[in-house]
Design a protein around this motif. Structure first.
Motif, mmCIF file in Angstrom:
data_model
loop_
_atom_site.group_PDB
_atom_site.id
_atom_site.type_symbol
_atom_site.label_atom_id
_atom_site.label_comp_id
_atom_site.label_asym_id
_atom_site.label_seq_id
_atom_site.Cartn_x
_atom_site.Cartn_y
_atom_site.Cartn_z
ATOM 1 N N GLY A 169 3.294 27.388 35.700
ATOM 2 C CA GLY A 169 2.460 28.357 34.998
ATOM 3 C C GLY A 169 1.102 27.780 34.644
ATOM 4 N N ALA A 170 1.094 26.531 34.194
ATOM 5 C CA ALA A 170 -0.175 25.885 33.833
ATOM 6 C C ALA A 170 -1.053 25.669 35.066
ATOM 7 C CB ALA A 170 0.081 24.566 33.119
ATOM 8 N N ILE A 171 -0.457 25.256 36.180
ATOM 9 C CA ILE A 171 -1.260 25.037 37.392
ATOM 10 C C ILE A 171 -1.858 26.372 37.852
ATOM 11 C CG2 ILE A 171 -1.210 24.279 39.809
ATOM 12 C CD1 ILE A 171 -0.927 22.030 37.601
ATOM 13 N N GLY A 172 -1.053 27.443 37.824
ATOM 14 C CA GLY A 172 -1.566 28.761 38.179
ATOM 15 C C GLY A 172 -2.658 29.239 37.240
ATOM 16 N N ARG A 173 -2.507 28.927 35.948
ATOM 17 C CA ARG A 173 -3.536 29.311 34.969
ATOM 18 C C ARG A 173 -4.826 28.536 35.194
ATOM 19 N NH1 ARG A 173 -5.462 31.587 32.200
ATOM 20 N NH2 ARG A 173 -5.298 30.889 30.049
ATOM 21 N N VAL A 174 -4.716 27.219 35.510
ATOM 22 C CA VAL A 174 -5.919 26.422 35.821
ATOM 23 C C VAL A 174 -6.625 27.046 37.024
ATOM 24 C CG1 VAL A 174 -6.756 24.206 36.724
ATOM 25 C CG2 VAL A 174 -5.132 24.239 34.828
ATOM 26 N N ASN A 175 -5.862 27.337 38.078
ATOM 27 C CA ASN A 175 -6.457 27.945 39.274
ATOM 28 C C ASN A 175 -7.236 29.203 38.912
ATOM 29 O OD1 ASN A 175 -3.638 27.357 41.580
ATOM 30 N ND2 ASN A 175 -5.121 25.922 40.764
ATOM 31 N N ALA A 176 -6.603 30.094 38.149
ATOM 32 C CA ALA A 176 -7.217 31.388 37.826
ATOM 33 C C ALA A 176 -8.376 31.251 36.846
ATOM 34 C CB ALA A 176 -6.162 32.334 37.250
ATOM 35 N N GLU A 177 -8.186 30.472 35.799
ATOM 36 C CA GLU A 177 -9.206 30.376 34.751
ATOM 37 C C GLU A 177 -10.419 29.569 35.197
ATOM 38 O OE1 GLU A 177 -9.158 28.278 30.532
ATOM 39 O OE2 GLU A 177 -8.058 30.179 30.496
ATOM 40 N N LYS A 178 -10.175 28.491 35.928
ATOM 41 C CA LYS A 178 -11.288 27.617 36.312
ATOM 42 C C LYS A 178 -11.773 27.869 37.731
ATOM 43 C CE LYS A 178 -10.019 24.259 32.894
ATOM 44 N NZ LYS A 178 -9.905 22.883 32.516
ATOM 45 N N ARG A 179 -11.061 28.773 38.450
ATOM 46 C CA ARG A 179 -11.439 29.163 39.817
ATOM 47 C C ARG A 179 -11.501 27.970 40.764
ATOM 48 N NH1 ARG A 179 -9.798 33.564 40.364
ATOM 49 N NH2 ARG A 179 -11.033 33.894 42.217
ATOM 50 N N ARG A 180 -10.535 27.049 40.597
ATOM 51 C CA ARG A 180 -10.434 25.865 41.455
ATOM 52 C C ARG A 180 -9.015 25.330 41.353
ATOM 53 N NH1 ARG A 180 -9.701 21.816 38.049
ATOM 54 N NH2 ARG A 180 -10.850 21.662 36.113
ATOM 55 N N GLY A 181 -8.734 24.349 42.186
ATOM 56 C CA GLY A 181 -7.436 23.698 42.105
ATOM 57 C C GLY A 181 -7.349 22.796 40.883
ATOM 58 N N ALA A 182 -6.131 22.490 40.487
ATOM 59 C CA ALA A 182 -5.916 21.587 39.347
ATOM 60 C C ALA A 182 -6.114 20.149 39.807
ATOM 61 C CB ALA A 182 -4.507 21.781 38.793
ATOM 62 N N ASN A 183 -6.852 19.368 39.032
ATOM 63 C CA ASN A 183 -7.108 17.979 39.396
ATOM 64 C C ASN A 183 -5.975 17.075 38.905
ATOM 65 O OD1 ASN A 183 -7.626 17.222 36.647
ATOM 66 N ND2 ASN A 183 -9.736 17.935 36.849
ATOM 67 N N ALA A 184 -6.041 15.799 39.265
ATOM 68 C CA ALA A 184 -4.962 14.853 38.948
ATOM 69 C C ALA A 184 -4.724 14.736 37.442
ATOM 70 C CB ALA A 184 -5.276 13.487 39.549
ATOM 71 N N GLN A 185 -5.773 14.739 36.644
ATOM 72 C CA GLN A 185 -5.611 14.640 35.189
ATOM 73 C C GLN A 185 -4.884 15.861 34.641
ATOM 74 O OE1 GLN A 185 -6.192 12.115 32.970
ATOM 75 N NE2 GLN A 185 -5.127 13.469 31.577
ATOM 76 N N GLU A 186 -5.256 17.034 35.122
ATOM 77 C CA GLU A 186 -4.587 18.263 34.669
ATOM 78 C C GLU A 186 -3.124 18.271 35.102
ATOM 79 O OE1 GLU A 186 -8.475 21.194 34.723
ATOM 80 O OE2 GLU A 186 -7.509 20.634 36.605
ATOM 81 N N VAL A 187 -2.870 17.860 36.332
ATOM 82 C CA VAL A 187 -1.488 17.797 36.827
ATOM 83 C C VAL A 187 -0.665 16.882 35.932
ATOM 84 C CG1 VAL A 187 -0.035 16.942 38.717
ATOM 85 C CG2 VAL A 187 -2.011 18.401 39.209
ATOM 86 N N SER A 188 -1.194 15.722 35.603
ATOM 87 C CA SER A 188 -0.496 14.772 34.746
ATOM 88 C C SER A 188 -0.251 15.358 33.362
ATOM 89 C CB SER A 188 -1.296 13.476 34.637
ATOM 90 O OG SER A 188 -0.649 12.569 33.784
ATOM 91 N N THR A 189 -1.269 15.964 32.782
ATOM 92 C CA THR A 189 -1.154 16.557 31.447
ATOM 93 C C THR A 189 -0.061 17.612 31.391
ATOM 94 O OG1 THR A 189 -3.480 16.150 30.926
ATOM 95 C CG2 THR A 189 -2.390 17.916 29.696
ATOM 96 N N TYR A 190 -0.072 18.524 32.354
ATOM 97 C CA TYR A 190 0.885 19.629 32.315
ATOM 98 C C TYR A 190 2.272 19.202 32.793
ATOM 99 C CZ TYR A 190 -3.175 22.157 30.969
ATOM 100 O OH TYR A 190 -4.297 22.545 30.280
ATOM 101 N N ALA A 191 2.341 18.189 33.630
ATOM 102 C CA ALA A 191 3.655 17.651 34.015
ATOM 103 C C ALA A 191 4.335 17.045 32.789
ATOM 104 C CB ALA A 191 3.495 16.602 35.107
#
Length: 165
Positions: free
Chosen positions: A75-97
Protein backbone atom coordinates in the motif's frame (compact mmCIF):
# COMPACT_ATOMS: atom_id res chain seq x y z
CA UNK A 1 -9.11 26.25 -15.59
CA UNK A 2 -9.36 22.93 -13.75
CA UNK A 3 -12.07 22.62 -11.12
CA UNK A 4 -11.07 20.72 -7.98
CA UNK A 5 -13.40 19.15 -5.45
CA UNK A 6 -13.26 20.05 -1.79
CA UNK A 7 -12.06 16.50 -1.04
CA UNK A 8 -9.22 16.76 -3.58
CA UNK A 9 -8.12 20.12 -2.18
CA UNK A 10 -8.35 18.84 1.39
CA UNK A 11 -6.19 15.81 0.54
CA UNK A 12 -3.64 18.05 -1.18
CA UNK A 13 -3.48 20.37 1.84
CA UNK A 14 -3.11 17.40 4.22
CA UNK A 15 -0.28 15.96 2.10
CA UNK A 16 1.45 19.35 1.99
CA UNK A 17 1.11 19.79 5.76
CA UNK A 18 2.54 16.30 6.40
CA UNK A 19 5.45 16.98 4.05
CA UNK A 20 6.11 20.31 5.77
CA UNK A 21 6.06 18.72 9.23
CA UNK A 22 8.28 15.89 7.99
CA UNK A 23 10.84 18.40 6.69
CA UNK A 24 10.85 20.17 10.07
CA UNK A 25 11.37 16.81 11.80
CA UNK A 26 14.41 16.00 9.68
CA UNK A 27 12.53 13.92 7.15
CA UNK A 28 10.67 11.63 9.52
CA UNK A 29 6.99 11.12 8.86
CA UNK A 30 4.53 12.26 11.53
CA UNK A 31 2.77 9.52 13.45
CA UNK A 32 -0.96 9.62 12.87
CA UNK A 33 -3.25 7.00 14.32
CA UNK A 34 -5.73 5.65 11.83
CA UNK A 35 -9.30 5.98 13.04
CA UNK A 36 -10.81 2.68 14.12
CA UNK A 37 -14.25 1.71 13.02
CA UNK A 38 -16.88 1.52 15.75
CA UNK A 39 -19.26 -0.29 13.40
CA UNK A 40 -18.05 -3.58 11.92
CA UNK A 41 -19.68 -2.54 8.63
CA UNK A 42 -17.74 0.70 8.35
CA UNK A 43 -14.22 0.22 6.96
CA UNK A 44 -11.22 1.51 8.88
CA UNK A 45 -9.61 4.32 6.90
CA UNK A 46 -5.84 3.79 6.56
CA UNK A 47 -3.15 5.72 4.69
CA UNK A 48 -0.11 3.41 4.46
CA UNK A 49 2.23 6.39 4.01
CA UNK A 50 1.35 8.27 7.17
CA UNK A 51 -0.91 6.30 9.50
CA UNK A 52 0.09 3.83 12.14
CA UNK A 53 -1.24 0.37 11.26
CA UNK A 54 -4.76 0.03 12.67
CA UNK A 55 -4.54 -3.73 13.22
CA UNK A 56 -1.88 -6.13 14.52
CA UNK A 57 0.62 -7.14 11.83
CA UNK A 58 3.46 -9.59 11.46
CA UNK A 59 5.14 -10.79 8.27
CA UNK A 60 4.99 -14.43 9.39
CA UNK A 61 2.09 -14.22 11.81
CA UNK A 62 -1.53 -15.26 11.58
CA UNK A 63 -3.27 -14.96 8.23
CA UNK A 64 -4.73 -11.57 9.21
CA UNK A 65 -1.40 -10.28 10.57
CA UNK A 66 0.34 -11.31 7.36
CA UNK A 67 -2.35 -9.62 5.25
CA UNK A 68 -1.91 -6.43 7.28
CA UNK A 69 1.87 -6.46 6.66
CA UNK A 70 1.24 -6.83 2.95
CA UNK A 71 -1.27 -3.97 2.93
CA UNK A 72 1.17 -1.76 4.83
CA UNK A 73 4.15 -2.40 2.53
CA UNK A 74 2.54 -2.68 -0.90
CA UNK A 75 0.00 0.00 0.00
CA UNK A 76 2.81 2.41 0.85
CA UNK A 77 4.69 1.69 -2.39
CA UNK A 78 1.49 2.26 -4.38
CA UNK A 79 0.83 5.49 -2.46
CA UNK A 80 4.40 6.73 -3.15
CA UNK A 81 3.90 5.98 -6.85
CA UNK A 82 0.59 7.87 -6.97
CA UNK A 83 1.43 10.79 -4.68
CA UNK A 84 4.94 11.48 -5.92
CA UNK A 85 4.32 10.37 -9.53
CA UNK A 86 7.47 8.21 -9.54
CA UNK A 87 8.76 4.90 -8.33
CA UNK A 88 9.68 4.38 -4.69
CA UNK A 89 13.40 4.79 -4.01
CA UNK A 90 15.59 2.55 -1.84
CA UNK A 91 15.15 4.71 1.28
CA UNK A 92 11.36 4.65 0.95
CA UNK A 93 11.38 0.89 0.34
CA UNK A 94 13.45 0.39 3.49
CA UNK A 95 11.25 2.71 5.57
CA UNK A 96 7.99 1.05 4.57
CA UNK A 97 9.41 -2.47 4.72
CA UNK A 98 10.41 -1.88 8.34
CA UNK A 99 7.02 -0.27 9.06
CA UNK A 100 5.38 -3.47 7.74
CA UNK A 101 7.46 -5.67 10.05
CA UNK A 102 10.31 -6.75 7.78
CA UNK A 103 13.66 -6.75 9.59
CA UNK A 104 15.59 -5.00 6.83
CA UNK A 105 14.66 -3.01 3.77
CA UNK A 106 16.05 -5.60 1.36
CA UNK A 107 13.86 -8.33 2.90
CA UNK A 108 11.09 -7.21 0.52
CA UNK A 109 13.04 -7.83 -2.67
CA UNK A 110 11.03 -11.01 -3.16
CA UNK A 111 7.99 -8.91 -4.04
CA UNK A 112 9.79 -8.02 -7.28
CA UNK A 113 9.79 -11.71 -8.23
CA UNK A 114 6.49 -13.10 -6.90
CA UNK A 115 4.51 -14.71 -9.66
CA UNK A 116 0.77 -14.68 -9.90
CA UNK A 117 0.18 -11.54 -7.84
CA UNK A 118 -0.68 -9.56 -10.94
CA UNK A 119 -1.21 -10.28 -14.58
CA UNK A 120 2.19 -8.72 -15.26
CA UNK A 121 3.85 -11.64 -13.45
CA UNK A 122 5.17 -9.85 -10.36
CA UNK A 123 3.90 -7.45 -7.74
CA UNK A 124 6.54 -4.79 -8.36
CA UNK A 125 8.75 -3.82 -11.26
CA UNK A 126 12.09 -2.13 -10.64
CA UNK A 127 13.18 0.42 -13.24
CA UNK A 128 16.43 2.33 -12.68
CA UNK A 129 16.33 1.41 -8.98
CA UNK A 130 12.77 2.70 -8.45
CA UNK A 131 9.87 0.38 -7.54
CA UNK A 132 6.52 0.54 -9.30
CA UNK A 133 3.42 -1.35 -8.24
CA UNK A 134 1.53 -3.00 -11.12
CA UNK A 135 -2.11 -2.07 -11.73
CA UNK A 136 -3.15 -5.66 -10.99
CA UNK A 137 -1.30 -5.50 -7.69
CA UNK A 138 -3.24 -2.34 -6.76
CA UNK A 139 -6.46 -4.30 -7.17
CA UNK A 140 -5.06 -7.22 -5.16
CA UNK A 141 -3.96 -4.92 -2.30
CA UNK A 142 -7.41 -3.28 -2.22
CA UNK A 143 -8.94 -6.79 -2.03
CA UNK A 144 -6.63 -7.73 0.86
CA UNK A 145 -7.47 -4.48 2.66
CA UNK A 146 -11.17 -5.17 2.12
CA UNK A 147 -10.77 -8.60 3.74
CA UNK A 148 -9.49 -6.75 6.81
CA UNK A 149 -12.32 -4.18 6.63
CA UNK A 150 -9.80 -1.47 5.72
CA UNK A 151 -10.16 1.27 3.13
CA UNK A 152 -6.90 2.63 1.74
CA UNK A 153 -7.17 6.41 1.67
CA UNK A 154 -5.09 8.88 -0.28
CA UNK A 155 -4.26 8.64 -3.96
CA UNK A 156 -3.71 4.99 -4.85
CA UNK A 157 -3.99 5.35 -8.63
CA UNK A 158 -1.72 3.03 -10.62
CA UNK A 159 1.17 4.84 -12.25
CA UNK A 160 2.28 3.84 -15.76
CA UNK A 161 5.49 1.86 -15.41
CA UNK A 162 8.31 3.23 -17.57
CA UNK A 163 10.07 0.92 -19.98
CA UNK A 164 13.10 -0.82 -18.50
CA UNK A 165 16.46 0.62 -19.51
Amino acid sequence: MTQYTVDALTQALEAAARAFIASLDGGTQPKVTAPRSLDAGTPIKFDPLYDEPPLPFKVKGTHEESLMSTVIYLGAIGRVNAEKRRGANAQEVSTYAKKAGYGRGNDVNGWNLRKGVSKEGSAITVVDGLRYLHAGTHEWVRDLASQLNIEIVGDFTPLPIPATS
